[in-house]
Write an enzyme that holds these catalytic residues in place. Structure first.
Site, short mmCIF file in Angstrom:
data_model
loop_
_atom_site.label_atom_id
_atom_site.label_comp_id
_atom_site.label_asym_id
_atom_site.label_seq_id
_atom_site.Cartn_x
_atom_site.Cartn_y
_atom_site.Cartn_z
N GLU A 209 -9.09 1.58 6.32
CA GLU A 209 -9.65 0.86 7.46
C GLU A 209 -8.54 0.31 8.35
O GLU A 209 -7.45 -0.03 7.87
CB GLU A 209 -10.55 -0.29 6.98
CG GLU A 209 -11.85 0.20 6.40
CD GLU A 209 -12.87 -0.91 6.16
OE1 GLU A 209 -14.07 -0.66 6.37
OE2 GLU A 209 -12.47 -2.02 5.76
N SER B 72 3.43 -7.94 6.92
CA SER B 72 2.94 -9.03 6.08
C SER B 72 3.02 -8.61 4.62
O SER B 72 2.44 -7.60 4.22
CB SER B 72 1.49 -9.36 6.44
OG SER B 72 0.99 -10.39 5.61
N SER C 121 2.51 -13.82 2.66
CA SER C 121 1.30 -14.45 2.13
C SER C 121 1.72 -15.43 1.04
O SER C 121 2.18 -15.02 -0.03
CB SER C 121 0.36 -13.38 1.55
OG SER C 121 -0.10 -12.54 2.57
N CYS D 69 -9.42 -11.31 7.83
CA CYS D 69 -8.37 -11.34 6.81
C CYS D 69 -8.97 -11.27 5.41
O CYS D 69 -9.85 -12.06 5.05
CB CYS D 69 -7.57 -12.62 6.97
SG CYS D 69 -6.22 -12.80 5.80
#
Length: 376
Positions: free
Chosen positions: A105, A204, A227, A346
């Site tokens: 995705e 990220s 993160s 998210c």
């Protein structure tokens, strides 16, 4: 795979996955081995990543013999959009089928005259974060550089606009697929590709320490986000089992070293879950972790995931975190929710269709929605 009696492939598996497995340098090396002039690689890059060519026949400025040889040994495949969903806020999510049938995705985030793409670096993820739908899906495979860039082109073509920024915040842990991710960023930044400025390209990571140090050595000014989700070791270990071996003091040292070496401010992503990481003790630990660092804390109200019982922290707790971080002199922002109604926010990405593979009806975007910190 052998070309001209000697070429055996610059990267493993290129015969199966095609030309999209090659970064810019690897493609140039292939063409050199074929005896082609160096400018052929920039021609091909332009066709692949600026014009979204679907086949070699479109590359009419290449010699027919070269097109034929490339087609035989380096198949060209442009991914197929299996499902497209549009949020009430204008965010668009795409379920994409790759050359081998694997699904990933990607998300397009329009804000004013900007268009940011949240792209995937892996199909699935092995990190197992407890609030992330991708982690519950398990790991399938790494994506190749061209497969990452293709996600940007899918979004650009659908919006009929140039992509101005991209974030490796989709499915997967980018630093577990380090070289392919770096090759993809370089293609995104390339003069014959999407031409996105390096500072508008963000990786990220869950916080893989050797890769953070390696990333600091890269010559481009790519942006780093980590993160964090808790500055209490036991809480973070429970939330993010894939990085249990990476102690918080070592992570802090790595981020200080990264900022000192690059002069760039990394972001700390912190998804707030009620009763999990939103207590006063967690806040104090976050302030202590972030104080006296060149860092930006990005607070994210956690998004619902079917496999997790995590509930987002209240707006008042999010505001308290933001206020106390700012009072401590720490740069902080709260990420505005984008695309949650289509599971594009998210932590919500997974690789399966929601409507039997049919594209959903387009919804007219609402006007005036501004994200404080684009991401997905």
């Amino acid at each position: 795979m052998t070309l001209h009696g000697g070429f055996s492939g610059s990267e493993a598996g290129t015969g199966d996955t095609g030309i999209k497995a090659l970064g810019a340098q690897a493609l140039a090396d292939v063409l050199t081995e074929l005896g082609e002039p160096r400018f052929r690689s920039t021609q091909i890059l332009g066709w692949l990543y600026r014009r979204s060519a679907k086949g070699y026949a479109e590359m009419t400025d290449l010699p027919a013999r070269l097109r034929s040889e490339l087609a035989r040994h380096l198949p060209l495949f442009f991914p197929k959009v299996v499902e497209r969903q549009v949020s009430k806020d204008g965010t668009r999510k795409y379920l994409v089928r790759l050359i081998d049938g694997v699904l990933v995705e990607t998300v397009g985030l329009p804000v004013g005259d900007r268009l940011t793409v949240c792209f995937s670096t892996q199909a699935g993820c092995a990190m197992g974060c407890r609030f992330c739908a991708t982690g519950f899906s398990g790991f399938q495979r790494n994506l190749h550089p061209g497969e990452m860039v293709d996600q940007l082109n899918i979004v650009a073509n659908d919006f009929d606009r140039r992509v101005t920024g991209a974030v490796a915040m989709g499915q997967g842990e980018p630093f577990a697929n380090y070289q392919a991710t770096l090759d993809a960023l370089r293609l995104m930044n390339h003069a014959h590709g999407p031409q996105i400025g390096a500072r508008h390209l963000t990786v990220s990571t869950c916080g893989i320490l050797p890769a953070i140090s390696r990333f600091a050595e890269e010559p481009e000014q790519f942006t780093l986000a980590v993160s964090l989700h808790s500055a209490v070791q036991s809480t973070r270990d429970a939330l993010m089992p894939g990085v249990r071996s990476h102690a918080l003091p070592r992570l802090r040292d790595a981020l200080i070293g990264y900022a000192a070496q690059t002069g760039r401010r990394p972001s700390l992503e912190y998804a707030l879950a009620d009763g999990v990481n939103d207590s006063d003790a967690e806040l104090d630990a976050l302030v202590a972790f972030s104080r006296d660092m060149l860092v930006h804390v990005n607070l994210i109200p956690i998004n619902p995931v079917a496999e997790s019982n995590a509930v987002r922290a209240s707006a008042s707790r999010v505001a308290t975190f933001a206020r106390k971080l700012a009072a401590a002199g720490i740069e902080v922002s709260v990420r505005a929710e984008r695309g949650a109604d289509i599971a594009a926010a998210c932590g919500q990405l997974r690789q399966r269709a929601t409507s039997g593979g049919a594209c959903t009806e387009q919804i007219t975007p609402s006007a005036g929605h501004v994200s404080q910190s684009p991401g997905s």
